[in-house]
Design a protein around this motif. Structure first.
Motif, PDB file in Angstrom:
ATOM      1  N   UNK A  50       0.824  -1.213   0.000  1.00 56.43           N
ATOM      2  CA  UNK A  50       0.000   0.000   0.000  1.00 56.43           C
ATOM      3  C   UNK A  50       0.855   1.258   0.000  1.00 56.43           C
ATOM      4  N   UNK A  51       2.168   1.089  -0.120  1.00 58.46           N
ATOM      5  CA  UNK A  51       3.079   2.213  -0.013  1.00 58.46           C
ATOM      6  C   UNK A  51       2.962   3.242  -1.118  1.00 58.46           C
ATOM      7  N   UNK A  56      -0.194  10.036   1.292  1.00 63.51           N
ATOM      8  CA  UNK A  56       0.991  10.649   1.911  1.00 63.51           C
ATOM      9  C   UNK A  56       0.839  12.146   2.151  1.00 63.51           C
ATOM     10  N   UNK A  57      -0.327  12.698   1.851  1.00 63.50           N
ATOM     11  CA  UNK A  57      -0.513  14.146   2.020  1.00 63.50           C
ATOM     12  C   UNK A  57      -0.559  14.542   3.491  1.00 63.50           C
ATOM     13  N   UNK A  70      -1.307   8.097   6.022  1.00 65.68           N
ATOM     14  CA  UNK A  70      -0.619   6.957   6.626  1.00 65.68           C
ATOM     15  C   UNK A  70       0.619   6.524   5.856  1.00 65.68           C
ATOM     16  N   UNK A  71       0.705   6.882   4.563  1.00 61.66           N
ATOM     17  CA  UNK A  71       1.871   6.498   3.775  1.00 61.66           C
ATOM     18  C   UNK A  71       2.996   7.520   3.847  1.00 61.66           C
ATOM     19  N   UNK A  72       2.752   8.647   4.497  1.00 63.72           N
ATOM     20  CA  UNK A  72       3.810   9.652   4.645  1.00 63.72           C
ATOM     21  C   UNK A  72       4.977   9.039   5.407  1.00 63.72           C
ATOM     22  N   UNK A 109       1.623   4.897   9.241  1.00 62.84           N
ATOM     23  CA  UNK A 109       0.770   3.786   9.632  1.00 62.84           C
ATOM     24  C   UNK A 109       1.568   2.614  10.176  1.00 62.84           C
ATOM     25  N   UNK A 110       2.673   2.308   9.525  1.00 65.78           N
ATOM     26  CA  UNK A 110       3.511   1.205   9.975  1.00 65.78           C
ATOM     27  C   UNK A 110       4.157   1.473  11.317  1.00 65.78           C
TER      28      UNK A 110
END
Length: 314
Positions: A50-51, A56-57, A70-72, A109-110
């Motif tokens: 999902x990366x 990522x905003x 969550x991808x930021x 998120x991770x």
């Protein structure tokens, strides 16, 4: 590493659908999951990347808060101008955790979902209820120097290691989650579970649910600071940490989850000194011998951080 299949998600909905299959796991930066897969502690049969989803905003919300995708990457959040100006405790906490290389890769998120660094969890020759439910907790009578002093059980005394999560707990953040039943929000303090009898169940996320963002309310009034103690300055896990945001205090590396110091906050609001306030919180702490030092360490660390934040807010 055991064999697995892989797919790159093209939408949040598609990722959630794919995650309903048994053995499926999400992966973004992979800084924790891949290590655990190499040790065969984690053995997913299917990875859903999902990366690269548009999550990522980092944008301001209408109420004056902030929404962080969550991808930021951890680096992107820590270096964001709005975060540094309005939520400095979050920036400081992220920089205190991991190396620059890890922060460049690790996702928000991770980071929240990373697993404990307890030595018994990582050693597959030793009993660990978190890794193998019902096998026992080797740390109880073993090397428990870094064990929890709040919220532990006879089944598990491990600690949560995220620095970022401690700052988010002090700031009163929540997480946006998408699952098969739709989208909903979970207060960060309710995301992680205490061990009880089921330490292998670490969060309140349902199967296949995906964290899509972290949402911060407007920053609280007063100073903000993050302090952390570890054995050495790099490549060492934390022994204890504290995040202060105005009158809100959270402790890290002392429990199975970020620990909001509600007793200390109440005492501060009633006019207690920083030392008196954290003393109220630590009245409920317990230790196992090798981690006795954590109680006076947290007392000094938290009192100093609260004092620093108060001085900043004047």
């Amino acid at each position: 590493m055991k064999a697995f299949t892989y797919e790159r998600a093209t939408s949040v909905e598609g990722a959630v659908t794919a995650a309903q299959a048994p053995g499926a796991r999400f992966i973004a930066g992979g800084t924790n999951l891949l290590d655990l897969m190499k040790l065969e502690i984690e053995t997913p049969t299917h990875l859903i990347d999902v990366g690269r989803l548009p999550m990522a905003e980092i944008v301001e919300t209408p109420d004056g808060g902030l929404r962080i995708g969550a991808s930021a990457s951890n680096t992107a959040v820590a270096s964001n101008a709005t975060v540094r100006a309005r939520y400095p405790v979050l920036s400081e906490a992220i920089v205190a955790g991991g190396s620059p290389q890890l922060r460049n890769k690790a996702s928000v998120g991770g980071n929240l979902l990373q697993r404990t660094r307890c030595a018994y969890f990582y050693d597959t020759s030793k009993p660990c209820n978190k890794r193998a439910p019902g096998s026992g907790c080797g740390a109880l009578e073993g090397l428990n120097r870094n064990a929890a002093i709040f919220g532990a059980s006879h089944a598990c005394i491990a600690t949560h290691t995220s620095d970022m999560a401690v700052a988010l707990a002090a700031l009163g953040a929540s997480v946006e989650v998408v699952g098969a039943g739709g989208t909903h929000s979970i207060p960060l303090l309710e995301l992680h579970r205490l061990p009880g009898e089921t330490p292998h169940i670490e969060t309140h996320l349902a199967g296949g649910e995906l964290i899509t963002a972290v949402v911060l309310p407007p920053p609280p009034k007063g100073g903000q600071t993050y302090r952390k103690v570890r054995d050495r300055a790099s490549y060492a896990g934390g022994l204890a940490s504290v995040a202060v945001a105005g009158g809100q205090v959270a402790l890290g590396m002392v429990a199975h989850k970020p620990w909001r110091a509600a007793e200390a906050e109440g005492a501060l609001a009633s006019g207690a000194s920083p030392a008196e306030a954290i003393g109220k919180e630590l009245a409920g702490a317990s230790s196992l011998g090798r981690n006795d030092f954590k109680i006076p360490l947290v007392a000094r660390l938290a009192a100093a951080a609260i004092t620093e934040a108060k001085e900043q807010g004047q």
